[in-house]
Design an enzyme around this catalytic site. Sequence first.
Site, PDB file in Angstrom:
ATOM      1  N   LYS A   1       0.834  -1.207   0.000  1.00 51.77           N
ATOM      2  CA  LYS A   1       0.000   0.000   0.000  1.00 51.77           C
ATOM      3  C   LYS A   1       0.868   1.255   0.000  1.00 51.77           C
ATOM      4  O   LYS A   1       0.644   2.170  -0.782  1.00 51.77           O
ATOM      5  CB  LYS A   1      -0.895  -0.005   1.244  1.00 51.77           C
ATOM      6  CG  LYS A   1      -1.567   1.317   1.522  1.00 51.77           C
ATOM      7  CD  LYS A   1      -2.476   1.259   2.724  1.00 51.77           C
ATOM      8  CE  LYS A   1      -1.792   1.517   4.058  1.00 51.77           C
ATOM      9  NZ  LYS A   1      -1.480   2.929   4.326  1.00 51.77           N
ATOM     10  N   ASN A   2       1.875   1.281   0.866  1.00 52.61           N
ATOM     11  CA  ASN A   2       2.658   2.508   1.014  1.00 52.61           C
ATOM     12  C   ASN A   2       3.604   2.756  -0.157  1.00 52.61           C
ATOM     13  O   ASN A   2       4.177   3.845  -0.266  1.00 52.61           O
ATOM     14  CB  ASN A   2       3.443   2.481   2.334  1.00 52.61           C
ATOM     15  CG  ASN A   2       2.534   2.697   3.528  1.00 52.61           C
ATOM     16  OD1 ASN A   2       1.347   3.001   3.366  1.00 52.61           O
ATOM     17  ND2 ASN A   2       3.083   2.538   4.726  1.00 52.61           N
TER      18      ASN A   2
ATOM     19  N   CYS B   1      -3.820  12.953  13.517  1.00 50.97           N
ATOM     20  CA  CYS B   1      -4.485  11.674  13.318  1.00 50.97           C
ATOM     21  C   CYS B   1      -4.339  10.906  14.618  1.00 50.97           C
ATOM     22  O   CYS B   1      -3.672  11.374  15.546  1.00 50.97           O
ATOM     23  CB  CYS B   1      -3.877  10.906  12.151  1.00 50.97           C
ATOM     24  SG  CYS B   1      -2.257  10.292  12.501  1.00 50.97           S
TER      25      CYS B   1
ATOM     26  N   ARG C   1       1.608  14.587  13.488  1.00 45.83           N
ATOM     27  CA  ARG C   1       2.066  14.379  12.116  1.00 45.83           C
ATOM     28  C   ARG C   1       2.027  15.634  11.234  1.00 45.83           C
ATOM     29  O   ARG C   1       1.223  15.735  10.297  1.00 45.83           O
ATOM     30  CB  ARG C   1       1.254  13.248  11.461  1.00 45.83           C
ATOM     31  CG  ARG C   1       1.444  11.938  12.173  1.00 45.83           C
ATOM     32  CD  ARG C   1       0.669  10.833  11.544  1.00 45.83           C
ATOM     33  NE  ARG C   1       1.361  10.215  10.418  1.00 45.83           N
ATOM     34  CZ  ARG C   1       0.903   9.125   9.799  1.00 45.83           C
ATOM     35  NH1 ARG C   1      -0.225   8.580  10.162  1.00 45.83           N
ATOM     36  NH2 ARG C   1       1.577   8.600   8.812  1.00 45.83           N
TER      37      ARG C   1
ATOM     38  N   ASP D   1       5.279   0.667  11.999  1.00 48.71           N
ATOM     39  CA  ASP D   1       4.039   0.021  11.546  1.00 48.71           C
ATOM     40  C   ASP D   1       3.938  -1.440  11.992  1.00 48.71           C
ATOM     41  O   ASP D   1       2.940  -2.102  11.724  1.00 48.71           O
ATOM     42  CB  ASP D   1       3.915   0.109  10.014  1.00 48.71           C
ATOM     43  CG  ASP D   1       3.554   1.513   9.555  1.00 48.71           C
ATOM     44  OD1 ASP D   1       3.235   2.360  10.395  1.00 48.71           O
ATOM     45  OD2 ASP D   1       3.589   1.754   8.325  1.00 48.71           O
TER      46      ASP D   1
ATOM     47  N   ARG E   1      -8.379  -0.552   5.301  1.00 45.34           N
ATOM     48  CA  ARG E   1      -7.488   0.428   4.673  1.00 45.34           C
ATOM     49  C   ARG E   1      -6.139  -0.200   4.344  1.00 45.34           C
ATOM     50  O   ARG E   1      -5.399   0.329   3.503  1.00 45.34           O
ATOM     51  CB  ARG E   1      -7.265   1.618   5.614  1.00 45.34           C
ATOM     52  CG  ARG E   1      -8.508   2.467   5.793  1.00 45.34           C
ATOM     53  CD  ARG E   1      -8.165   3.735   6.516  1.00 45.34           C
ATOM     54  NE  ARG E   1      -6.933   4.286   5.969  1.00 45.34           N
ATOM     55  CZ  ARG E   1      -6.031   4.963   6.665  1.00 45.34           C
ATOM     56  NH1 ARG E   1      -6.203   5.181   7.929  1.00 45.34           N
ATOM     57  NH2 ARG E   1      -4.948   5.425   6.083  1.00 45.34           N
TER      58      ARG E   1
HETATM   59  C1  UD1 Z   1       4.812   6.796   6.279  1.00 45.61           C
HETATM   60  C2  UD1 Z   1       3.898   5.605   6.172  1.00 45.61           C
HETATM   61  C3  UD1 Z   1       3.414   5.162   7.545  1.00 45.61           C
HETATM   62  C4  UD1 Z   1       4.605   4.930   8.476  1.00 45.61           C
HETATM   63  C5  UD1 Z   1       5.535   6.140   8.484  1.00 45.61           C
HETATM   64  C6  UD1 Z   1       6.821   5.905   9.266  1.00 45.61           C
HETATM   65  C7  UD1 Z   1       2.887   5.950   3.997  1.00 45.61           C
HETATM   66  C8  UD1 Z   1       1.660   6.265   3.216  1.00 45.61           C
HETATM   67  N1  UD1 Z   1       2.776   5.968   5.324  1.00 45.61           N
HETATM   68  O1  UD1 Z   1       4.040   7.860   6.835  1.00 45.61           O
HETATM   69  O2  UD1 Z   1       2.653   3.965   7.396  1.00 45.61           O
HETATM   70  O3  UD1 Z   1       4.143   4.716   9.789  1.00 45.61           O
HETATM   71  O4  UD1 Z   1       5.918   6.471   7.133  1.00 45.61           O
HETATM   72  O5  UD1 Z   1       7.486   4.789   8.783  1.00 45.61           O
HETATM   73  O6  UD1 Z   1       3.912   5.644   3.441  1.00 45.61           O
HETATM   74  N2  UD1 Z   1       7.236  14.512  10.471  1.00 45.61           N
HETATM   75  C9  UD1 Z   1       7.394  15.856  10.781  1.00 45.61           C
HETATM   76  N3  UD1 Z   1       7.230  16.750   9.750  1.00 45.61           N
HETATM   77  C10 UD1 Z   1       6.936  16.372   8.472  1.00 45.61           C
HETATM   78  C11 UD1 Z   1       6.797  14.993   8.191  1.00 45.61           C
HETATM   79  C12 UD1 Z   1       6.958  14.088   9.228  1.00 45.61           C
HETATM   80  O7  UD1 Z   1       7.662  16.236  11.908  1.00 45.61           O
HETATM   81  O8  UD1 Z   1       6.808  17.236   7.600  1.00 45.61           O
HETATM   82  C13 UD1 Z   1       7.400  13.517  11.569  1.00 45.61           C
HETATM   83  C14 UD1 Z   1       6.125  12.710  11.814  1.00 45.61           C
HETATM   84  O9  UD1 Z   1       5.236  13.376  12.680  1.00 45.61           O
HETATM   85  C15 UD1 Z   1       6.696  11.454  12.415  1.00 45.61           C
HETATM   86  C16 UD1 Z   1       8.018  11.272  11.664  1.00 45.61           C
HETATM   87  O10 UD1 Z   1       8.325  12.554  11.134  1.00 45.61           O
HETATM   88  O11 UD1 Z   1       6.953  11.646  13.773  1.00 45.61           O
HETATM   89  C17 UD1 Z   1       8.001  10.258  10.551  1.00 45.61           C
HETATM   90  O12 UD1 Z   1       6.909  10.511   9.706  1.00 45.61           O
HETATM   91  P1  UD1 Z   1       6.932  10.172   8.154  1.00 45.61           P
HETATM   92  O13 UD1 Z   1       8.090   9.290   7.849  1.00 45.61           O
HETATM   93  O14 UD1 Z   1       6.800  11.430   7.393  1.00 45.61           O
HETATM   94  O15 UD1 Z   1       5.600   9.336   7.997  1.00 45.61           O
HETATM   95  P2  UD1 Z   1       4.580   9.358   6.788  1.00 45.61           P
HETATM   96  O16 UD1 Z   1       5.288   9.587   5.500  1.00 45.61           O
HETATM   97  O17 UD1 Z   1       3.419  10.235   7.116  1.00 45.61           O
END
Ligand code: UD1
Length: 428
Positions: A22-23, A125, A130, A315, A407
Site C-alpha cells: 500500500k505505502n 491523526c 504528524r 508500523d 485500509r
Molecule cells: C509513512 C507511512 C506510515 C509509516 C511512516 C513511518 C505511507 C503512506 N505511510 O508515513 O505507514 O508509519 O511512514 O514509517 O507511506 N514529520 C514531521 N514533519 C513532516 C513529516 C513528518 O515532523 O513534515 C514527523 C512525523 O510526525 C513522524 C516522523 O516525522 O513523527 C516520521 O513521519 P513520516 O516518515 O513522514 O511518515 P509518513 O510519511 O506520514
Amino acid sequence: MDRIRIVGGNRLHGQIPISGAKNASLPLMAASLLTDETVTLSNLPHLVDISTMAHLLTELGVHIEMDGEAPNGGHAGRALALTAKKVTESTAPYDLVRTMRASVLVLGPLLARTGHARVSLPGGCAIGTRPVDLHLSALEQMGAEIEIREGYIEAKASGRLQGAHIVFPMVSVGATENALMAAALADGVTVLANAAREPEVADLARCLMAMGAEIDGIGTDTLRIEGCDSLHGIHHPVIADRIETGTYAMAAAITGGDVVLRGSRLDLIEAIADVLRKAGSEISETAEGLRVARSNGPVQGVDVMTEPFPGFPTDMQAQFMTLMAVAEGASMITETIFENRFMHVPELCRMGANINVHGASAIVRGVPRLSGAPVMATDLRASVSLVLAGLAAEGETVINRVYHLDRGYERLEEKLSACGAEIERLKD
Ligand code: UD1
C-alpha cells in the site's frame, strides 16, 4: 459497521499470498501526475486507500482504467493505467485528505507539473500530530512559494522548480517522496540528504528512473536526482508489502504455526526477521517466498525500538507487542517515530495482557494466555494487533471498527482462514 469475529487457538498452516505494498502504491499513483503519458501500475492491492487515491487523482483530471477481474481469485493484484494528459484541477480537498493523510503526496507532483497546488492540511491523526513542515520546507528550497490559507497549503512556482541541496532535519518517508517526485521534473540537480531509505521510497525512485529521471543513491540516505523537462509513461509492478508480510509472520509466530508468505522477500523485513528469530521463530527464504515457523518452545521476550528503515518499523510495533504479550519473560518496546502509538495497549490489557506504558516505552510482561473479548481499534496497525491477539486467545474475540483494517489488509479473513484460523466478518 462490519465486525470481525475470531475464535482463537488454531495454529496457522499453509500459504498466504502477500499483496503489493500500500505505502509503495500511493506515491507511485501520485507520480502519474508527472507525465502526460500512461503510467501502468500492476500488483496494486485491493484496498480502500488505493480507491481513495484513485478518487483524488480522478478529481485532478487523471484518467484511470482498471483491468478486469484479477486472476487467482483476485490475489494477483490489480493493474491501473493512469493517464494525466492534462491536469485540470489543482486542489486536493479536505474531505479526501482528511480520510487519508497520504493524499498530501500529490503536492510535489502537482506543483512540479502545473506550477501550482492547493492541498488541504491533513491535520492530526490518531497516532499523533504528524505535521507536514518537512514537505513544505523541501519544496520551498526548490523555489516554491507556500502559504497556509483557510486550512489549505497553497503552493506556487514561477516557472520550473529549481534543483536544490536539501538536508532533512529528520527522516520522513512522505517528505522524501514528495521532494523526490518534485525533483524529477525540476531544473537541475537536487540532492536529498538524510532521506528516508524505506523500500517504498526506493520503489518510487526506480519508477521515476524508468520514467526518465536520473537518480543516484537509491536505497541510501542521500539521493541525487537530475530532473528532466518531461517524463514518460511506463509499466511498473509494485513491490510486496513488508508490513503485511511482517504481520502474517507474527501471526505464524503467535499461533505456533508454519506458513509460507508467498511473493515476499527477506531483504524487505530484515529487522523484523531478526527480532522474530530472537523471539523463537524460524524464518527462511524459499522459492515461493518466506517461510515462518515456530515449533520449539515458547515465544521469548525481546526488546525492540522502532526506527526508520532499516530499523524495526513503527508500523509493526503494535503487532509485535501482541506477540510479546504471550512471551516468556518481559520485553521493552520503545516507540520513537510517533508520539501516540500505544492506543492498542488498553485493548490488549482487556484481553489479559500485562503492559505498562512509561512515556515512549511499554513494558510487556508475558502472560501464558490471552482471553477473547470484544475490542475496538483506533488505527490500522492497532486493529491488526487485536486480530493477532484474537488468533492466540482462548475463546471468542470480536473486533469493532473493521474499516481501519480494510485500509491496509486485503482479504484478511480469507487469507487467515485459508491457513486454519477460525475468523469471519460479521456484516451489519
Ligand atoms: C509513512 C507511512 C506510515 C509509516 C511512516 C513511518 C505511507 C503512506 N505511510 O508515513 O505507514 O508509519 O511512514 O514509517 O507511506 N514529520 C514531521 N514533519 C513532516 C513529516 C513528518 O515532523 O513534515 C514527523 C512525523 O510526525 C513522524 C516522523 O516525522 O513523527 C516520521 O513521519 P513520516 O516518515 O513522514 O511518515 P509518513 O510519511 O506520514
